[in-house]
Scaffold this active site. Structure first.
Site, PDB file in Angstrom:
ATOM      1  N   ALA A  65      79.902  59.641  63.141  1.00  0.00           N
ATOM      2  CA  ALA A  65      78.599  60.128  63.592  1.00  0.00           C
ATOM      3  C   ALA A  65      78.325  59.587  64.985  1.00  0.00           C
ATOM      4  O   ALA A  65      78.918  58.603  65.424  1.00  0.00           O
ATOM      5  CB  ALA A  65      77.514  59.668  62.616  1.00  0.00           C
ATOM      6  N   GLY A 108      81.582  59.785  59.429  1.00  0.00           N
ATOM      7  CA  GLY A 108      81.137  61.145  59.147  1.00  0.00           C
ATOM      8  C   GLY A 108      82.238  62.171  59.283  1.00  0.00           C
ATOM      9  O   GLY A 108      82.204  63.216  58.628  1.00  0.00           O
ATOM     10  N   GLU A 111      83.961  62.067  56.042  1.00  0.00           N
ATOM     11  CA  GLU A 111      83.076  62.696  55.057  1.00  0.00           C
ATOM     12  C   GLU A 111      83.049  64.215  55.223  1.00  0.00           C
ATOM     13  O   GLU A 111      82.976  64.950  54.227  1.00  0.00           O
ATOM     14  CB  GLU A 111      81.676  62.105  55.181  1.00  0.00           C
ATOM     15  CG  GLU A 111      81.616  60.656  54.698  1.00  0.00           C
ATOM     16  CD  GLU A 111      80.301  59.974  55.034  1.00  0.00           C
ATOM     17  OE1 GLU A 111      79.709  59.370  54.122  1.00  0.00           O
ATOM     18  OE2 GLU A 111      79.870  60.055  56.210  1.00  0.00           O
ATOM     19  N   GLU A 131      81.891  52.221  58.475  1.00  0.00           N
ATOM     20  CA  GLU A 131      80.454  51.953  58.624  1.00  0.00           C
ATOM     21  C   GLU A 131      80.103  50.486  58.410  1.00  0.00           C
ATOM     22  O   GLU A 131      79.122  49.986  58.971  1.00  0.00           O
ATOM     23  CB  GLU A 131      79.653  52.833  57.641  1.00  0.00           C
ATOM     24  CG  GLU A 131      79.623  54.302  57.991  1.00  0.00           C
ATOM     25  CD  GLU A 131      80.772  55.097  57.392  1.00  0.00           C
ATOM     26  OE1 GLU A 131      80.700  56.339  57.393  1.00  0.00           O
ATOM     27  OE2 GLU A 131      81.761  54.465  56.925  1.00  0.00           O
TER      28      GLU A 131
END
Length: 257
Positions: A65, A108, A111, A131
């Site tokens: 992200a 992300g 994901e 993360e």
């Protein structure tokens, strides 16, 4: 429609979406996710498209992200954000979505790949959930989809200690369908998508739905859903054509009905 952060094209019955923030290693920001979802939903509504491919570039599928966008966010702001719900909306796409992954698929990005139905990876692909290094945990399905894919022990190591998976390790643990040389990964994904898109579309969509049920319900509920979908397909023209073609020893001509 023109987009700022993605490139969109079609190849016969396959829709392809390329994440296009190369200077940021395709980091996922709100604009990119909104545009990605708009493109996916447009392809999903297009009868001329039978399957989709999401890709990045050889260096990075998506390296996570965009942290700059969320670094100062409050818990309430994150709760109200559309960022994470977009990953749930991807799950609602009816047609098959294949991730073509090369290079980094982190946070992300990992994901997003796990949200797709299948993954074709290049030999350079690396999957991870780093993360923990910035004081948080995966928030868009990384703890859940990853654990279902690789098992508890390895998911724990990836989430708690930044363990990354090579492409070969990802294949060994069932995360990816196949690993190919970097110069072939996108063509391989597009070829797989084209093969699926050439099949009976209603059966493909219900097959996807039924397989997903296996990961989201108890066995009894999943079996009931499978039986419902199987029985319903006998009301379609493609079932009649497919079985007649088999009996007649010819190739079926799918109608999508």
């Amino acid at each position: 429609m023109s987009y700022e952060t993605i490139l969109v094209e079609t190849q016969e019955r396959v829709g392809m979406i390329r994440l296009n923030r190369p200077k940021a290693l395709n980091a996922l920001n709100n604009t990119l996710l909104k545009e990605l979802m708009n493109a996916l939903e447009a392809f999903d509504a297009d009868d001329a498209i039978g399957a989709m491919v999401i890709t990045g570039n050889e260096k990075a599928f998506a390296a996570g992200a965009d942290i700059k966008e969320m670094a100062e966010a409050s818990a309430v702001e994150m709760l109200k954000s559309d960022f994470i719900p977009t990953f749930d909306r991807i799950r609602g796409i009816k047609k098959p979505v294949i991730a073509a992954v090369s290079g980094w698929a982190l946070g992300g990005g990992s994901e997003l790949a796990l949200s797709c139905d299948m993954i074709v990876a290049s030999e350079t692909a690396k999957f991870g959930q780093p993360e923990i290094n910035i004081g948080v945990i995966p928030g868009a399905g990384g703890t859940q989809r990853l654990a279902k894919a690789v098992g508890k022990a390895l998911a724990m190591e990836m989430v708690l200690n930044n363990r990354t998976l090579s492409a070969a390790e990802a294949q060994a643990h069932g995360v990816v369908n196949r690993v190919v040389p970097v110069e072939r990964y996108l063509d391989e994904a597009l070829e797989l998508a084209a093969q699926i898109a050439a099949r009976a579309s209603i059966a493909v969509q219900l097959g996807k739905e039924a397989v997903n049920q296996a990961f989201e319900t108890f066995l009894t509920d999943g079996l009931a859903e499978e039986r419902r979908a199987f029985t319903f397909l006998f009301a379609t023209e493609d079932q009649k054509e497919g079985m007649a073609a088999f009996v007649d020893k010819r190739d079926p001509e799918w109608m999508g009905q």
